[in-house]
Design a protein around this motif. Sequence first.
Motif, PDB file in Angstrom:
ATOM      1  N   ASN A  41      -6.208   1.845   4.392  1.00  0.00           N
ATOM      2  CA  ASN A  41      -7.366   1.396   5.169  1.00  0.00           C
ATOM      3  C   ASN A  41      -7.769  -0.037   4.800  1.00  0.00           C
ATOM      4  N   ASP A  42      -6.812  -0.942   4.946  1.00  0.00           N
ATOM      5  CA  ASP A  42      -7.054  -2.361   4.646  1.00  0.00           C
ATOM      6  C   ASP A  42      -7.598  -2.580   3.240  1.00  0.00           C
ATOM      7  N   LYS A  43      -6.993  -1.867   2.299  1.00  0.00           N
ATOM      8  CA  LYS A  43      -7.325  -1.966   0.866  1.00  0.00           C
ATOM      9  C   LYS A  43      -8.741  -1.484   0.534  1.00  0.00           C
ATOM     10  N   LYS A  44      -9.344  -0.692   1.432  1.00  0.00           N
ATOM     11  CA  LYS A  44     -10.629  -0.055   1.091  1.00  0.00           C
ATOM     12  C   LYS A  44     -10.370   1.148   0.196  1.00  0.00           C
ATOM     13  N   GLY A  45      -9.162   1.710   0.296  1.00  0.00           N
ATOM     14  CA  GLY A  45      -8.779   2.841  -0.545  1.00  0.00           C
ATOM     15  C   GLY A  45      -9.166   4.170   0.061  1.00  0.00           C
ATOM     16  N   ALA A  46      -8.586   5.226  -0.471  1.00  0.00           N
ATOM     17  CA  ALA A  46      -8.863   6.581  -0.011  1.00  0.00           C
ATOM     18  C   ALA A  46      -8.450   7.568  -1.094  1.00  0.00           C
ATOM     19  N   ILE A  47      -9.158   8.699  -1.138  1.00  0.00           N
ATOM     20  CA  ILE A  47      -8.841   9.737  -2.124  1.00  0.00           C
ATOM     21  C   ILE A  47      -8.067  10.876  -1.470  1.00  0.00           C
ATOM     22  N   TRP A  48      -7.452  11.679  -2.319  1.00  0.00           N
ATOM     23  CA  TRP A  48      -6.899  12.957  -1.880  1.00  0.00           C
ATOM     24  C   TRP A  48      -6.882  13.900  -3.074  1.00  0.00           C
TER      25      TRP A  48
ATOM     26  N   TYR B  96      -6.365  17.587  -9.083  1.00  0.00           N
ATOM     27  CA  TYR B  96      -6.567  16.195  -9.462  1.00  0.00           C
ATOM     28  C   TYR B  96      -7.063  15.423  -8.252  1.00  0.00           C
ATOM     29  N   VAL B  97      -8.035  14.551  -8.479  1.00  0.00           N
ATOM     30  CA  VAL B  97      -8.518  13.666  -7.428  1.00  0.00           C
ATOM     31  C   VAL B  97      -7.773  12.353  -7.607  1.00  0.00           C
ATOM     32  N   ASP B  98      -6.891  12.055  -6.662  1.00  0.00           N
ATOM     33  CA  ASP B  98      -6.089  10.834  -6.711  1.00  0.00           C
ATOM     34  C   ASP B  98      -6.668   9.809  -5.745  1.00  0.00           C
ATOM     35  N   ARG B  99      -6.370   8.550  -6.007  1.00  0.00           N
ATOM     36  CA  ARG B  99      -6.865   7.487  -5.124  1.00  0.00           C
ATOM     37  C   ARG B  99      -5.768   6.476  -4.831  1.00  0.00           C
ATOM     38  N   CYS B 100      -5.623   6.169  -3.542  1.00  0.00           N
ATOM     39  CA  CYS B 100      -4.719   5.120  -3.092  1.00  0.00           C
ATOM     40  C   CYS B 100      -5.546   3.861  -2.860  1.00  0.00           C
ATOM     41  N   PRO B 101      -5.247   2.768  -3.558  1.00  0.00           N
ATOM     42  CA  PRO B 101      -6.042   1.545  -3.392  1.00  0.00           C
ATOM     43  C   PRO B 101      -5.672   0.737  -2.149  1.00  0.00           C
ATOM     44  N   MET B 102      -4.529   1.043  -1.535  1.00  0.00           N
ATOM     45  CA  MET B 102      -4.001   0.209  -0.458  1.00  0.00           C
ATOM     46  C   MET B 102      -4.398   0.664   0.942  1.00  0.00           C
TER      47      MET B 102
ATOM     48  N   GLY C 214       3.208   7.620   2.252  1.00  0.00           N
ATOM     49  CA  GLY C 214       4.449   8.380   2.355  1.00  0.00           C
ATOM     50  C   GLY C 214       5.623   7.698   1.681  1.00  0.00           C
ATOM     51  N   SER C 215       6.774   7.703   2.355  1.00  0.00           N
ATOM     52  CA  SER C 215       8.001   7.163   1.769  1.00  0.00           C
ATOM     53  C   SER C 215       7.949   5.653   1.581  1.00  0.00           C
ATOM     54  N   ALA C 216       7.019   4.965   2.240  1.00  0.00           N
ATOM     55  CA  ALA C 216       6.913   3.505   2.081  1.00  0.00           C
ATOM     56  C   ALA C 216       6.462   3.147   0.662  1.00  0.00           C
ATOM     57  N   MET C 217       5.516   3.887   0.108  1.00  0.00           N
ATOM     58  CA  MET C 217       5.012   3.651  -1.255  1.00  0.00           C
ATOM     59  C   MET C 217       4.599   4.990  -1.858  1.00  0.00           C
ATOM     60  N   PRO C 218       5.553   5.853  -2.170  1.00  0.00           N
ATOM     61  CA  PRO C 218       5.251   7.229  -2.555  1.00  0.00           C
ATOM     62  C   PRO C 218       4.447   7.389  -3.846  1.00  0.00           C
ATOM     63  N   THR C 219       4.577   6.470  -4.786  1.00  0.00           N
ATOM     64  CA  THR C 219       3.887   6.630  -6.072  1.00  0.00           C
ATOM     65  C   THR C 219       2.668   5.722  -6.209  1.00  0.00           C
ATOM     66  N   CYS C 220       2.231   5.133  -5.108  1.00  0.00           N
ATOM     67  CA  CYS C 220       1.058   4.260  -5.149  1.00  0.00           C
ATOM     68  C   CYS C 220      -0.192   5.104  -5.336  1.00  0.00           C
ATOM     69  N   GLY C 221      -0.953   4.838  -6.372  1.00  0.00           N
ATOM     70  CA  GLY C 221      -2.197   5.557  -6.595  1.00  0.00           C
ATOM     71  C   GLY C 221      -2.396   5.904  -8.055  1.00  0.00           C
ATOM     72  N   SER C 222      -3.531   6.521  -8.339  1.00  0.00           N
ATOM     73  CA  SER C 222      -3.865   6.905  -9.695  1.00  0.00           C
ATOM     74  C   SER C 222      -4.808   8.102  -9.684  1.00  0.00           C
ATOM     75  N   ILE C 223      -4.821   8.842 -10.787  1.00  0.00           N
ATOM     76  CA  ILE C 223      -5.719   9.978 -10.938  1.00  0.00           C
ATOM     77  C   ILE C 223      -7.096   9.474 -11.326  1.00  0.00           C
ATOM     78  N   LYS C 224      -8.116   9.919 -10.614  1.00  0.00           N
ATOM     79  CA  LYS C 224      -9.484   9.486 -10.877  1.00  0.00           C
ATOM     80  C   LYS C 224     -10.338  10.584 -11.518  1.00  0.00           C
ATOM     81  N   GLU C 225      -9.968  11.845 -11.293  1.00  0.00           N
ATOM     82  CA  GLU C 225     -10.799  12.949 -11.790  1.00  0.00           C
ATOM     83  C   GLU C 225      -9.948  14.215 -11.822  1.00  0.00           C
ATOM     84  N   GLU C 226     -10.316  15.134 -12.711  1.00  0.00           N
ATOM     85  CA  GLU C 226      -9.668  16.444 -12.751  1.00  0.00           C
ATOM     86  C   GLU C 226     -10.725  17.498 -12.465  1.00  0.00           C
ATOM     87  N   LEU C 227     -10.436  18.410 -11.547  1.00  0.00           N
ATOM     88  CA  LEU C 227     -11.364  19.473 -11.190  1.00  0.00           C
ATOM     89  C   LEU C 227     -10.841  20.785 -11.735  1.00  0.00           C
TER      90      LEU C 227
END
Length: 201
Positions: free
Chosen positions: A167-174, A159-165, A187-200
């Motif tokens: 890098n100064d709210k520019k966001g990043a994928i993983w 799954y391609v996940d994205r954190c919107p917060m 990490g532990s500060a906001m562990p569930t922040c993000g959403s699935i953007k794509e499935e590979l």
Amino acid sequence: MKNLIIVSAIGLASLSIVACNSNTKKTTADANKDTTASAPATTTEAASTKTGVDAKTSASVKEMVANYLQLKNALASDNSNDAATAGKALSEGFIKLDKSVLTADQKKAFTDIADDAKEMAEHIGISAGKLPHQREHFDMLSKDMYDLVKLFGPSLPLYVDRCPMFNDKKGAIWLSETKEIKNPYLGSAMPTCGSIKEELK
């Protein structure tokens, strides 16, 4: 004046959490609408092999993806030392991949990806104890790993996940092996922040 600064800092932190939580709720609702979604992926599931990819290459990419996922999970757990270990293993994987079995197009694309990805993984590997620095390099590494998986095919559903917060709210994928959001950037500060953007697959 000190009280004003503290109140401002608390206010900003609260806004960040609210912004991420509302994004997570929207994502959960969107995920529930997806009737084609399968059960969460496990590392034992095999994805279809991409046509034209040598078996040795597939095995090497599978190992690199496994090291990347260990790195991602270490960062999500705020474990800088384990992240460094996985980063070193991943950087070695880029060196070990046998380019002699690649087609000319694959070799060119792999070289473009590997030059940057290897450097990012090396930086993570030598930065034990420096989580923020590791996470900066993980951002760039994740883009390269996405390209690598698109080039050779995933060895398991990802799954391609994205954190919107980040890098100064520019966001990043993983990339993740599960549907469950475990944010490696916060990490532990906001562990569930993000959403699935794509499935590979």
